[in-house]
Structures are given as structure tokens and as C-alpha cells.
Design an enzyme around this catalytic site. Sequence first.
Site, PDB file in Angstrom:
ATOM      1  N   ASP A 141       0.824  -1.208   0.000  1.00  0.00           N
ATOM      2  CA  ASP A 141       0.000   0.000   0.000  1.00  0.00           C
ATOM      3  C   ASP A 141       0.857   1.255   0.000  1.00  0.00           C
ATOM      4  O   ASP A 141       0.451   2.302   0.499  1.00  0.00           O
ATOM      5  CB  ASP A 141      -0.912  -0.010   1.236  1.00  0.00           C
ATOM      6  CG  ASP A 141      -2.019   1.018   1.131  1.00  0.00           C
ATOM      7  OD1 ASP A 141      -2.553   1.420   2.190  1.00  0.00           O
ATOM      8  OD2 ASP A 141      -2.342   1.447  -0.008  1.00  0.00           O
ATOM      9  N   ASN A 170      -5.166  -0.524  -4.300  1.00  0.00           N
ATOM     10  CA  ASN A 170      -5.121   0.508  -5.344  1.00  0.00           C
ATOM     11  C   ASN A 170      -4.701   0.030  -6.721  1.00  0.00           C
ATOM     12  O   ASN A 170      -4.099   0.783  -7.494  1.00  0.00           O
ATOM     13  CB  ASN A 170      -4.172   1.651  -4.931  1.00  0.00           C
ATOM     14  CG  ASN A 170      -4.465   2.175  -3.561  1.00  0.00           C
ATOM     15  OD1 ASN A 170      -3.612   2.107  -2.679  1.00  0.00           O
ATOM     16  ND2 ASN A 170      -5.656   2.700  -3.361  1.00  0.00           N
TER      17      ASN A 170
HETATM   18  N1  LIG Z   1       9.368   3.179  -0.643  1.00  0.00           N
HETATM   19  C1  LIG Z   1       8.556   3.387   0.380  1.00  0.00           C
HETATM   20  N2  LIG Z   1       8.733   2.718   1.515  1.00  0.00           N
HETATM   21  C2  LIG Z   1       7.926   2.939   2.517  1.00  0.00           C
HETATM   22  N3  LIG Z   1       6.898   3.826   2.506  1.00  0.00           N
HETATM   23  C3  LIG Z   1       6.688   4.491   1.393  1.00  0.00           C
HETATM   24  C4  LIG Z   1       7.486   4.318   0.298  1.00  0.00           C
HETATM   25  N4  LIG Z   1       7.039   5.126  -0.649  1.00  0.00           N
HETATM   26  C5  LIG Z   1       6.002   5.815  -0.134  1.00  0.00           C
HETATM   27  N5  LIG Z   1       5.773   5.441   1.087  1.00  0.00           N
HETATM   28  C6  LIG Z   1       4.782   5.962   1.983  1.00  0.00           C
HETATM   29  C7  LIG Z   1       3.806   6.874   1.305  1.00  0.00           C
HETATM   30  O1  LIG Z   1       3.019   6.059   0.427  1.00  0.00           O
HETATM   31  C8  LIG Z   1       1.630   6.384   0.346  1.00  0.00           C
HETATM   32  C9  LIG Z   1       1.178   5.579  -0.842  1.00  0.00           C
HETATM   33  N6  LIG Z   1      -0.308   5.511  -0.966  1.00  0.00           N
HETATM   34  C10 LIG Z   1      -0.889   6.256  -1.893  1.00  0.00           C
HETATM   35  O2  LIG Z   1      -0.241   7.038  -2.571  1.00  0.00           O
HETATM   36  C11 LIG Z   1      -2.378   6.171  -2.066  1.00  0.00           C
HETATM   37  C12 LIG Z   1      -3.030   7.154  -2.812  1.00  0.00           C
HETATM   38  C13 LIG Z   1      -4.419   7.111  -2.994  1.00  0.00           C
HETATM   39  C14 LIG Z   1      -5.096   8.175  -3.779  1.00  0.00           C
HETATM   40  C15 LIG Z   1      -4.688   9.498  -3.679  1.00  0.00           C
HETATM   41  C16 LIG Z   1      -5.331  10.482  -4.412  1.00  0.00           C
HETATM   42  C17 LIG Z   1      -6.401  10.147  -5.245  1.00  0.00           C
HETATM   43  F1  LIG Z   1      -7.050  11.107  -5.931  1.00  0.00           F
HETATM   44  C18 LIG Z   1      -6.826   8.833  -5.355  1.00  0.00           C
HETATM   45  C19 LIG Z   1      -6.177   7.837  -4.623  1.00  0.00           C
HETATM   46  C20 LIG Z   1      -5.177   6.092  -2.395  1.00  0.00           C
HETATM   47  C21 LIG Z   1      -4.521   5.096  -1.664  1.00  0.00           C
HETATM   48  O3  LIG Z   1      -5.223   4.087  -1.077  1.00  0.00           O
HETATM   49  C22 LIG Z   1      -3.130   5.120  -1.505  1.00  0.00           C
HETATM   50  O4  LIG Z   1      -2.557   4.108  -0.791  1.00  0.00           O
HETATM   51 MG   LIG Z   2      -3.952   2.507  -0.521  1.00  0.00          MG
END
Ligand SMILES: Nc1ncnc2c1ncn2CCOCCNC(=O)c1cc(-c2ccc(F)cc2)cc(O)c1O
Ligand SMILES: [Mg+2]
Length: 214
Positions: A141, A170
Site C-alpha cells: 500500500d 489501489n
Molecule cells: N518506498 C517506500 N517505503 C515505505 N513507505 C513508502 C514508500 N514510498 C512511499 N511510502 C509511503 C507513502 O506512500 C503512500 C502511498 N499511498 C498512496 O499514494 C495512495 C493514494 C491514494 C489516492 C490518492 C489520491 C487520489 F485522488 C486517489 C487515490 C489512495 C490510496 O489508497 C493510496 O494508498
Molecule cells: Mg492505498
Amino acid sequence: TGSTRPQRLLRAVQKKATQGDPQSVIATIDHFCRHSEWAMNVGDEKGSILDSVVTELNPSSALELGTYCGYSTVRIARLLPPGSKLITLEFNPAYAAVARQVIAWAGLNDKVQLVEGPSGDLIPQMKELFGVQTFDFVFLDHWKDRYLPDTKLLEECGLLRKGTVLLADNVICPGTPEYLEYIRNSSRYESRYFKSHLEYTKVEDGLEKSVFLG
Ligand SMILES: Nc1ncnc2c1ncn2CCOCCNC(=O)c1cc(-c2ccc(F)cc2)cc(O)c1O
Ligand SMILES: [Mg+2]
């Protein structure tokens, strides 16, 4: 310098949820995201599918990539049998700080190990740092373009075993096309798509469940 959305989400948990009660933490976050501010938690609809996969699997060792505020961490950890462990990786220190407090409020500290850092660097260190042999369950995720490279990394590091279940959030929105292409065409996985909706919306999204065949 005002508060951030994760901080406001945490304040709602500390104000409205019962300490030591994971279900009330989950309900409080879902209410906050439906009625106050949308946030990118897996949510209640996809969360129920996550619950059923975890309950069926009853994993002893689990990995979550992308903690955010700890909502899915709490959903998973509350279902784990005694003695089992969920390792969750979060890249963003501000998210990690909020997640630690959400997990603590739910009373799940003894089942969860939150590690800060990029998954690409931490996955190769899992065995030496955390004494992990293999994972029974992996919830993806985090950054959507990291799903495929990190899955290959888990394979290469010998962290998957015959029967390990990968569950990816997603896969439609925002979408993980390269990951889906790989996992659905690989003879090393058996995959199934669970149609659902983007958290707290009517937009289509879904979870891809894939079993590693070894
Ligand atoms: N390399 C790594 N190692 C560890 N941690 C890490 C990493 N890289 C990042 N992270 C942490 C950050 O990651 C968050 C990722 N999640 C999302 O981006 C996300 C976005 C939407 C969404 C947004 C906007 C819309 F319009 C529509 C849908 C919905 C979701 O359910 C989501 O999960
Ligand atoms: Mg998600």
C-alpha cells in the site's frame, strides 16, 4: 504553522476512540474520513476484504509496505494470533510519528514493529535486522510504482515461501499497471481481483490477491 491532516486524524482518535479498543480506532478514522477529511486509508469497504484475507490466512509473520496513519496496520494487527508479528515500513517520518500513536492508542504495540525508511533499502535487511525467515502475508500500500520492484526484491531476498499471500491495494486507482501485468502473467503466482471502491468514494478500485507458488 497549522496542523496536518494526519495530526487532525490522530486528534480525532485520541478524542473519540476508546484506548485499547482497535475497533473503535477503526470506526473513528472511517467516520473522520467520511465526514471531515478524506485520507488515503484502505477504508472500511476494502478493509473488510483485507480482514477476510487475514482471518483466513491467520499469518504468524506479516509485512505491510506503506503505513501512513496506521489504519490498515491496526486492521491487520487486531486479527493476528498471539505471538505473531506485523512489520510495517513507512518512508515519511511525519506519517510514521502519527502511526505510532494510533497503533499505541489501539493497544497493539506488542504485535507491530514500525520501521522508518524506504522499502527498497529495508527489505534486503529484513532477515538480519528483524530475524525474519519468510513472510506469510504481505500488504502492499505504498508508492504504486514500488509494488513491482519490491515484489521482485522480496522474491530475490528469499522472503516469500510457497503459499505466501500478497494483497495489493489501489490496483485500479491510482493504479499499478506494471505490477498487475507481471503478477497476472507470472507462472509463479495465482492471482484474483477483488472489485471494490476507492476508500470513502464511489470511484472503482480493488485489491489483487496473489499466492506465491514457490
Ligand atoms: N518506498 C517506500 N517505503 C515505505 N513507505 C513508502 C514508500 N514510498 C512511499 N511510502 C509511503 C507513502 O506512500 C503512500 C502511498 N499511498 C498512496 O499514494 C495512495 C493514494 C491514494 C489516492 C490518492 C489520491 C487520489 F485522488 C486517489 C487515490 C489512495 C490510496 O489508497 C493510496 O494508498
Ligand atoms: Mg492505498
